[in-house]
Design an enzyme around this catalytic site. Sequence first.
Site, PDB file in Angstrom:
ATOM      1  N   GLU A   1       0.886  -1.169   0.000  1.00 19.54           N
ATOM      2  CA  GLU A   1       0.000   0.000   0.000  1.00 19.54           C
ATOM      3  C   GLU A   1       0.921   1.215   0.000  1.00 19.54           C
ATOM      4  OE1 GLU A   1      -2.336  -1.950   3.630  1.00 19.54           O
ATOM      5  OE2 GLU A   1      -3.086   0.059   3.131  1.00 19.54           O
TER       6      GLU A   1
ATOM      7  N   ARG B   1       5.489 -13.151   9.608  1.00 22.67           N
ATOM      8  CA  ARG B   1       6.064 -11.836   9.365  1.00 22.67           C
ATOM      9  C   ARG B   1       7.389 -11.716  10.124  1.00 22.67           C
ATOM     10  NH1 ARG B   1       2.687  -7.852   9.673  1.00 22.67           N
ATOM     11  NH2 ARG B   1       4.061  -6.260  10.497  1.00 22.67           N
TER      12      ARG B   1
ATOM     13  N   LYS C   1       4.185   0.374   9.727  1.00 20.03           N
ATOM     14  CA  LYS C   1       4.152   1.675   9.060  1.00 20.03           C
ATOM     15  C   LYS C   1       3.446   2.730   9.903  1.00 20.03           C
ATOM     16  CE  LYS C   1       2.823   0.145   5.028  1.00 20.03           C
ATOM     17  NZ  LYS C   1       2.463  -0.051   3.615  1.00 20.03           N
TER      18      LYS C   1
HETATM   19  P1  ATP Z   1       2.641  -2.561   8.281  1.00 19.77           P
HETATM   20  O1  ATP Z   1       2.319  -3.795   9.048  1.00 19.77           O
HETATM   21  O2  ATP Z   1       4.007  -2.054   8.484  1.00 19.77           O
HETATM   22  O3  ATP Z   1       1.613  -1.482   8.410  1.00 19.77           O
HETATM   23  P2  ATP Z   1       1.472  -3.490   5.881  1.00 19.77           P
HETATM   24  O4  ATP Z   1       1.327  -4.945   5.931  1.00 19.77           O
HETATM   25  O5  ATP Z   1       0.252  -2.690   6.095  1.00 19.77           O
HETATM   26  O6  ATP Z   1       2.666  -3.036   6.793  1.00 19.77           O
HETATM   27  P3  ATP Z   1       1.696  -3.398   3.062  1.00 19.77           P
HETATM   28  O7  ATP Z   1       2.155  -2.285   2.211  1.00 19.77           O
HETATM   29  O8  ATP Z   1       0.283  -3.803   2.986  1.00 19.77           O
HETATM   30  O9  ATP Z   1       2.089  -3.014   4.533  1.00 19.77           O
HETATM   31  O10 ATP Z   1       2.647  -4.647   2.886  1.00 19.77           O
HETATM   32  C1  ATP Z   1       3.022  -5.177   1.647  1.00 19.77           C
HETATM   33  C2  ATP Z   1       3.431  -6.599   1.861  1.00 19.77           C
HETATM   34  O11 ATP Z   1       4.473  -6.696   2.801  1.00 19.77           O
HETATM   35  C3  ATP Z   1       2.275  -7.442   2.390  1.00 19.77           C
HETATM   36  O12 ATP Z   1       2.189  -8.617   1.613  1.00 19.77           O
HETATM   37  C4  ATP Z   1       2.656  -7.734   3.799  1.00 19.77           C
HETATM   38  O13 ATP Z   1       2.169  -8.981   4.198  1.00 19.77           O
HETATM   39  C5  ATP Z   1       4.185  -7.690   3.752  1.00 19.77           C
HETATM   40  N1  ATP Z   1       4.726  -7.339   5.049  1.00 19.77           N
HETATM   41  C6  ATP Z   1       4.435  -6.257   5.800  1.00 19.77           C
HETATM   42  N2  ATP Z   1       5.094  -6.298   6.981  1.00 19.77           N
HETATM   43  C7  ATP Z   1       5.814  -7.436   6.981  1.00 19.77           C
HETATM   44  C8  ATP Z   1       6.706  -8.056   7.918  1.00 19.77           C
HETATM   45  N3  ATP Z   1       6.979  -7.508   9.102  1.00 19.77           N
HETATM   46  N4  ATP Z   1       7.280  -9.236   7.564  1.00 19.77           N
HETATM   47  C9  ATP Z   1       7.025  -9.790   6.378  1.00 19.77           C
HETATM   48  N5  ATP Z   1       6.205  -9.268   5.462  1.00 19.77           N
HETATM   49  C10 ATP Z   1       5.595  -8.105   5.748  1.00 19.77           C
HETATM   50 MG    MG Z   2      -1.376  -3.875   4.683  1.00 14.53          MG
END
Ligand code: ATP
Ligand code: MG
Length: 560
Positions: free
Chosen positions: A39, A265, A275
């Site tokens: 995102e 994760r 984020k």
């Molecule tokens: P955050 O948890 O930091 O807000 P998010 O999951 O909302 O991050 P996205 O931009 O939706 O952020 O993430 C893009 C991809 O990165 C998704 O497929 C998500 O599962 C993966 N991702 C996010 N955080 C992690 C993490 N800590 N370890 C592994 N993969 C991750």
């Molecule tokens: Mg997300």
Amino acid sequence: MTTEPVATAEAGRDFIRDIIQADLDSKKHSRIVTRFPPEPNGYLHLGHAKSIALNFGIAQEFSGRCHLRFDDTNPTKEEQEYIDSIQADVRWLGYDWGSDLFYASDYFDRLYEWAETLIRDGHAYVDDQSQAEIRHNRGTLTEPGQNSPFRDRSVEENLDLFRRMKAGEFQNGARVLRAKIDMASGNINLRDPVLYRILHAHHPRTGTTWSIYPSYDYAHGQSDAIEGITHSICTLEFEDHRPLYEWLLDRLPVPSKPHQYEFARLNLTYTLLSKRVLTMLVRDGHVAGWDDPRMPTIAGLKRRGVPPEAVREFIKRIGVAKSNSVVDLGMLEFSIRECLNHTALRRMAVLKPLKVVITNYPEGQVEELEAINHPDDPAAGTRRIAFSRELYIEQDDFMENPPKKFFRLSPGNEVRLRYAYFIKCTDVVKNAAGEITELRCTYDPATKGGNAPDGRKVKATMHWLSAAQSVPAEIRIYNQLFQNPAPDAANFAGDINPQSLEILSDARVEPAIAETNSPDAIQFERQGYFVRDRDSTPDHPVFNRTIGLRDTFAKEVGKG
Ligand code: ATP
Ligand code: MG
């Protein structure tokens, strides 16, 4: 359709790679397509790097494709700056999506059509309840939810209201489109989840075309299907969303049926990979920006001098598992040190200078000594460094009244200056406040190059610089941003390390360091790895410490 030869993964295996190999072997798929779906509402962090390395890594290893797809369904939080930084960061990590750059917003028309399909088939309805009512009626983990009073609207009424939502007739939050599944489901995600919400907001790509935006759950799976993703890999918290992912794919005329797989994760000690938290750190001024070297963002790691190979190596080491765990920050640091030890050129810098006058060295004389650029790599060559009567050494390398095991410089004790001579301290000069301002030493001309012809030994070898032939520099020492190994994401301000940044403004560096414009970290001998910061000016070079030579943090905490 052309089929490319299928490669077998050579890198470390894990359950996802095993599944993919099996799907190729059984001819379920002839070609693997994965995606990384950020995102664009913030900068990428180390957690994302794990997902990037997994998705792009699989595509590389199995001769498939990995799409970069922006999940840009929430215009209130998304910005072009984030879209640009995400692309730069994925590239910096060493991955390439080729021509496969996509946006969920490219599919808004199709997603809308399919929402009408769901309405026509009796699988979706417009709900007039407020957000608070919807939340209240959703039930809990132990209690079923309540059906909305609007759940049994006719198809005609639903279509009419949904079209008017799209036309912008209603205020934000006035209505939503919901899937009609089961308000008593044990899985809360299946209790009539929201598919569309009204949002009068400017979207970075579609402008003001839309007044309604699809939810993550609705947009995500359908985007996967449109792109022909074979393996939709996401983190464990989406496991409970998988039934909804499949429910939608089963009811829509999608061109393909991707399968979702979940992995653990990345969590790191002393670090918050969220984020939401990172946005607040930036917004509230706890750090200097998204690329502050203390941030666990890709941009922060880059500015700190961490090489992309070290990040990839770290991610390879931690592997891909099915259950959540917390990785020791020391593992990342180990990967960084290991990588830089191989690649970083060696230089000398004095972080906290103490002046030394070599009283028996001729005034005005300067000689050039040879120094090696990398101890394990003769091809890295040598350079000349100036020696003269006035030098700088590190303040910590001198003690007037040393304890027993202190072998560095002290009155009467002889040490080696690296690449130069043996010196001995004869006098300590102090100011009115009793602080040491200068040392008087003698050198032994017979020890040129650092060895005594009579075979006598010294116990310490120290770095140094010629006063006149060194350059002033600012050095920024970074420590953990959080002092708690498990910082509290909900209340992180109290866990912030007040000593996360130490600025040394009187440091001296070799001219060869000051002149570099290299984005690669170099080793300051005995101190650690450092990289030139973008705040540098020609008169004022600034260096960030990437990492120290040894893991001293655990020891320091132990002392405290
Ligand atoms: P955050 O948890 O930091 O807000 P998010 O999951 O909302 O991050 P996205 O931009 O939706 O952020 O993430 C893009 C991809 O990165 C998704 O497929 C998500 O599962 C993966 N991702 C996010 N955080 C992690 C993490 N800590 N370890 C592994 N993969 C991750
Ligand atoms: Mg997300």
